[in-house]
Design an enzyme around this catalytic site. Sequence first.
Site, short mmCIF file in Angstrom:
data_model
loop_
_atom_site.label_atom_id
_atom_site.label_comp_id
_atom_site.label_asym_id
_atom_site.label_seq_id
_atom_site.Cartn_x
_atom_site.Cartn_y
_atom_site.Cartn_z
N ASP A 116 0.85 -1.19 0.00
CA ASP A 116 0.00 0.00 0.00
C ASP A 116 0.89 1.24 0.00
O ASP A 116 1.92 1.27 0.68
CB ASP A 116 -0.86 -0.03 1.27
N ILE A 117 0.50 2.23 -0.77
CA ILE A 117 1.20 3.53 -0.71
C ILE A 117 0.41 4.41 0.25
O ILE A 117 -0.78 4.67 0.03
CB ILE A 117 1.24 4.19 -2.11
N HIS A 152 4.51 15.35 -14.97
CA HIS A 152 5.07 16.70 -15.11
C HIS A 152 5.01 17.41 -13.77
O HIS A 152 4.02 17.31 -13.03
CB HIS A 152 4.43 17.49 -16.26
N ASP A 205 -2.95 19.51 -10.72
CA ASP A 205 -2.25 19.55 -12.03
C ASP A 205 -0.89 20.23 -11.88
O ASP A 205 -0.81 21.44 -11.98
CB ASP A 205 -3.13 20.31 -13.03
N GLU A 227 5.71 20.95 -19.28
CA GLU A 227 4.60 20.23 -19.93
C GLU A 227 3.51 21.22 -20.34
O GLU A 227 2.90 21.09 -21.41
CB GLU A 227 4.01 19.17 -18.98
N GLU A 228 3.26 22.18 -19.47
CA GLU A 228 2.16 23.12 -19.72
C GLU A 228 2.41 24.00 -20.94
O GLU A 228 1.49 24.66 -21.43
CB GLU A 228 1.92 23.99 -18.47
N HIS A 255 -6.28 24.64 -13.89
CA HIS A 255 -5.48 25.79 -14.37
C HIS A 255 -5.86 27.10 -13.69
O HIS A 255 -5.70 28.17 -14.28
CB HIS A 255 -5.57 25.91 -15.92
N ASP A 294 -5.55 8.29 -3.29
CA ASP A 294 -5.17 7.04 -2.63
C ASP A 294 -5.26 5.86 -3.62
O ASP A 294 -4.31 5.09 -3.79
CB ASP A 294 -6.11 6.81 -1.43
N ASP A 314 -2.03 3.72 -5.22
CA ASP A 314 -1.89 2.26 -5.06
C ASP A 314 -1.87 1.56 -6.43
O ASP A 314 -1.16 0.57 -6.61
CB ASP A 314 -3.04 1.72 -4.20
#
Length: 443
Positions: A47-48, A129, A141, A175-176, A290, A305, A309
């Site tokens: 599990d993360i 990104h 984002d 990336e944007e 944005h 979550d 995972d």
Amino acid sequence: MTLPVRNRALTVAGLALAGLLAGAVPGATAATAEPATAEPAAAAAPDIPVTAVKQHLTDLQSLAAANGGNRAHGRAGFRASIDFVKAELDAAGYTTTVQQFTYSGTTGYNLVADLPGGDPDQVIMVGSHLDSVTSGPGINDNGSGSAAILETALTVARTGHQPSKHLRFAWWGAEELGMVGSRYYVNNLPPSARSKIKAYLNFDMIGSPNPGYFVYDDDPALEKVFKDWFTGIGVPTEIETEGDGRSDHASFKSAGIPVGGLFTGAGRTKTSAQVQKWGGTATAFDRCYHSSCDTTANISDTALDRNSDAIAHAVWTLTSGTTTPPAGKVFQNTTDVPVPDNGAAVTSSVDVIGITGAAPADLAVGVDIVHTCRGDLVVDLVAPDGTVHNLKPYSPSDSADDVHATYTVDASSQTAAGTWKLRVQDRARYDTGYIDSFKLTFP
Ligand code: TRP
Ligand code: ZN
Ligand code: CA
């Protein structure tokens, strides 16, 4: 440095939890009582802990706040984000590289982190990104993807997971502004390094506050890894359609590398059918897309979550070598052999043992020759019985560097066992080089 350091007790609690929850993960083995560190390579992913992922988001938001409110390309908040992620990975034992590029007169950065070990010829890459737009701190984002893959990388290190394939993470710049950083990375990979990347997984916006569960519809095997995982926890998924190719996976896809990834929705509106399926409201998946309100308050903890995972599941599954067919029997000689200028032929040999009968009709011959003018070279494969297969003729009009290629040879009229030679002769004056590697792969 005033960054909040992740609390140690939390980390330990996260690990203990990982052991307890292993039985709930689809595909877990019966041996769920074993601690993560003792599990074999093909074991289920731990599990993360979402609390740790959220702490990274808090840290990224602090870096934006301390640097003019954003983490955009060319701004101090972006460089601070790179330094923050790099420090965490360095401390965990990753080999990190900051790749610099220039875009519209401003310096940008990609951060690449390699886990030492694994098969260098089979690289699994995971990327997100790290830049935001200028209007806000960019927490969904794309703090969300960045934080989730960071915690996955740290979990790999913490649990001592030793993937059989080589594992590489990346955090992209700009990336944007049109996937600038990832495109720069892919375009600057030597062809031999590019062909070693067997999969690229992209995570851009995975904690949208009114989430959908979207899987990239690209490479079918990678898509299946994610779909199966969500099926196992009873969460329906849909194919990602909100702008195919609108993130860094496009850079890899256009280089012919298989890609996959996850997404929880951006500015598009959730339909009533999707509300039935996933809950939430028939409004934008991310109403702060944005915008300045894309903060730590703009995150669905449940989506973050689950997706974190799912990432760990994909990393464990893909790097353990259970989802792609075995690579066949490989025989390789990596001792350098100098090729004399305009001189006699030299050879590099491999001894093939343990294969009875004929060689295959599709014997893969991997050739790496470093040379300042490959046109000078004649390259042959010499079978154990002396049969010569020409791989590359003398080609004086080709003045490019190096030979990095995999040739397919019909060797079905020779026996497999015995000494195979790569024979290289330089037929023209001035340019020189050496055989770097010779590899035979029997399917
Ligand atoms: N990368 C896009 C952006 O930053 C967000 C996005 C829109 C996206 N559609 C997508 C990401 C589909 C992945 C897949 O503006
Ligand atoms: Zn964006
Ligand atoms: Ca020469």
